[in-house]
Write a protein that holds these residues in place. Structure first.
Motif: not given
Length: 156
Positions: A142-153
């Protein structure tokens, strides 16, 4: 020669059944078609048919089998190429917003609900910040592994 032809046709039928149960995208089906064509060719030659007639029949049968395999291959592989629409796998690639931080854990608002999230160790970053947009890379329980969103996303 007739016995070998019948054996090849039987092998072709067995391979067709194997393709139906294993779904290799037509690979086993292609060999099944080759076996069936070879078996029919041997049976026709054993029956005394002329080589020209046998060649024409074999080429026509091969053309039909290739057309069927191409058509079926698209139908078989199309569902495998689509992204999941539900479940954990469907969250990958979605963009969320960091709502709160507690050490290395964060609460991310994603698709109408709050999720526990951690920074993905595969991406170098200086940590998450509140209000920051993030992209889900993996789901671990139930844990998400996330990264900072790029500008194009972020652009629609």
């Amino acid at each position: 020669m007739a016995v070998l032809g019948i054996a090849l046709i039987a092998v072709g039928l067995i391979l067709v059944l194997a393709e139906a149960h294993m779904s290799t995208g037509g690979l086993i089906g292609a060999f099944a078609g080759l076996a069936a064509i070879g078996g029919v060719t041997l049976l026709l030659l054993a029956a005394g048919a002329g080589a020209g007639l046998v060649l024409i029949i074999a080429l026509c049968a091969a053309a039909v089998i290739v057309a069927l395999l191409v058509t079926w291959r698209r139908r078989i592989l199309r569902p495998l190429q689509t992204r999941p629409r539900t479940g954990r796998e469907a969250l990958i690639g979605h963009v969320g917003v960091v709502r709160s931080l507690t050490g290395s854990q964060a609460q991310v608002f994603l698709d109408g609900s709050l999720w526990r999230a951690e920074p993905d160790p595969g991406h170098e970053q200086d940590g998450l910040h509140e209000g920051e947009r993030v992209v889900v890379e993996r789901v671990n329980g139930l844990t998400l592994r996330v990264r900072r969103a790029e500008e194009w996303e972020l652009s629609p």
